[in-house]
Design an enzyme around this catalytic site. Structure first.
Site, short mmCIF file in Angstrom:
data_model
loop_
_atom_site.label_atom_id
_atom_site.label_comp_id
_atom_site.label_asym_id
_atom_site.label_seq_id
_atom_site.Cartn_x
_atom_site.Cartn_y
_atom_site.Cartn_z
N GLU A 1 -8.26 -7.10 5.34
CA GLU A 1 -7.22 -8.26 4.71
C GLU A 1 -6.62 -9.02 5.90
O GLU A 1 -6.62 -10.01 5.85
CB GLU A 1 -6.26 -7.57 3.75
CG GLU A 1 -6.98 -7.16 2.50
CD GLU A 1 -6.18 -6.26 1.56
OE1 GLU A 1 -4.87 -5.96 1.83
OE2 GLU A 1 -6.83 -5.51 0.69
N TYR B 1 0.93 -1.16 -0.15
CA TYR B 1 -0.11 0.12 -0.03
C TYR B 1 0.95 1.29 -0.07
O TYR B 1 0.41 2.34 -0.52
CB TYR B 1 -0.93 0.00 0.95
CG TYR B 1 -2.24 -1.01 0.96
CD1 TYR B 1 -3.25 -0.54 0.17
CD2 TYR B 1 -2.25 -2.21 1.28
CE1 TYR B 1 -4.17 -1.31 0.19
CE2 TYR B 1 -3.22 -3.22 1.14
CZ TYR B 1 -4.32 -2.60 0.37
OH TYR B 1 -5.32 -3.32 0.20
#
Length: 402
Positions: A136, A94
């Site tokens: 997640e 990310y």
């Protein structure tokens, strides 16, 4: 985020509506250019066709429009999070995405990295990334606690290939390490990664598991794509079709949030083309429970030649009186027999299906091309089926998988 930052992000909504795809296309080129290893994570067919840039542009726009209450996006976040887990995307990834996204906004809009708009988007992206990472992590934790499951990629052998129709072949995949397999929910999918010679890269693709959990294999049923298709939608599918039994491929653990919710309710499965794969998996799961309630299996395809698993459904129908079927062939061949092979011609029209098969209190599952599913959902709602009882799974370019 401060109120000023929220206002700045909201102010970019018109720009995103107008230039979102140009921005996300630029972003992907920049990120993959700077981080070529990520080419083995992203679907390069969708990159080439522009579908990935379009999907991300839509997601960024939706996020900007709902920046004051991102919780409305939670169902979409959960859907994408399952896909990210199946691709083994981790929290540090990310940071790479965020850095390239902020630089892309700066470069495409010709503003300084010190501009308050960049700070606002940095805060917005940080908030979204945290949401994904948390979602997640919960899925990764679940895999770690599930007997037989695994994280990341695991090597599997193609134990057996079975031709199901002129286009669809089933692949029986056994773990190369001989280890256990997890119990999964019928309707879930795996990611498969193979080396694509045309690209000189490994490429991932998601495929629904096409049967209920088995002790020693996973099964996917894959449609071979037209090789003249320049959008390269079929790079992974066609590579799989060319692989021989005994070949090794990489596989992620079963995941996804489209699955049979309640086996003790009436269930209606409606599929188009290769969209029948999760429906067969769910039907097979109901068979293991001796089919506690009536089931309707509605399928649309072009003709008998591309009608996969037809014999399997016939055999189940003969065995289980509670199973009703309705099959539509869009372009039946002369050899296709009405009643024996199909019940109607042309496009599927649910209004032409006996209402006895479409119970108002059933759960409805839809899978197929997006326009097909949109049409069926519209008809079901018009027939008075509650929206919360209609569950759908997209596939193909711009969809989720298959």
């Amino acid at each position: 985020m401060t109120p000023q930052q929220i206002d700045l992000v909201k102010a970019t909504v018109p720009v995103l509506r107008e230039n979102g795809v140009a921005l996300t296309g630029y972003f992907y080129n920049r990120m993959l250019g700077n981080n070529p290893h990520l080419k083995e994570t992203f679907n390069m067919g969708h990159q080439r066709s522009g579908a990935q840039a379009q999907a991300l542009a839509g997601a960024v726009l939706a996020y900007a429009e709902n920046i004051e209450d991102p919780s409305v996006l939670l169902p979409v976040v959960e859907l994408i999070a399952h896909k990210h887990v199946s691709l083994n995307i981790q929290a540090p990834d990310y940071n790479i995405v965020g850095e390239n996204l902020l630089h892309s906004i700066s470069e495409v809009l010709s503003i300084s990295m010190q501009d308050p708009l960049i700070d606002a988007w940095a805060a917005a992206y940080g908030q979204l990334a945290d949401l994904f990472i948390r979602t997640e992590k919960a899925i990764y934790d679940q895999h770690q606690q599930t007997k037989g499951s695994w994280l990341g990629w695991r090597n599997f052998k193609i134990a057996k290939k079975v031709v199901e129709s002129d286009e669809i072949t089933s692949f029986y995949l056994s773990p190369s390490d001989g280890g256990e397999l997890p119990k999964y929910e019928a309707g879930q999918y795996i990611s498969v990664r193979v080396f694509v010679a045309e690209l000189g890269l490994k490429q991932p693709r998601q495929y629904t598991l096409s049967t209920s959990p088995q002790a020693d294999y996973l099964r996917i049923s894959v449609k071979r794509e037209d090789e003249k298709n320049d959008l390269a939608a079929g790079w992974v599918s066609n590579t799989l079709h060319h692989l021989l039994e005994g070949s090794e491929i990489e596989v992620s653990a079963p995941t996804g949030n489209f699955f049979l919710i309640d086996p003790n309710k009436r269930n209606v499965f409606i599929s188009g083309g290769v969209g029948l794969t999760p429906m067969v998996a769910m039907l097979n799961q109901l068979v293991t429970l001796d089919m506690p309630q009536p089931v309707t299996f509605i399928h649309a395809c072009r003709s008998k030649h591309v009608h996969a698993m037809k014999q399997h459904i016939h055999e189940l129908k003969a065995q289980y009186p509670r199973l009703s079927t309705f099959t539509v062939y869009e372009f039946p061949h002369q050899s296709d027999k009405l009643d024996e092979d199909y019940d109607a011609t042309g496009r599927l029209d649910l209004n032409a299906v006996d209402r006895i098969l479409l119970s108002p209190d059933a759960d409805y599952y839809l899978c197929g091309p997006m326009p097909f599913m949109a049409e069926q959902q519209k008809v079901l709602l018009a027939q008075g089926i509650a929206a919360e009882n209609i569950h759908s799974e997209a596939f193909g370019t711009g969809g989720v998988h298959h």
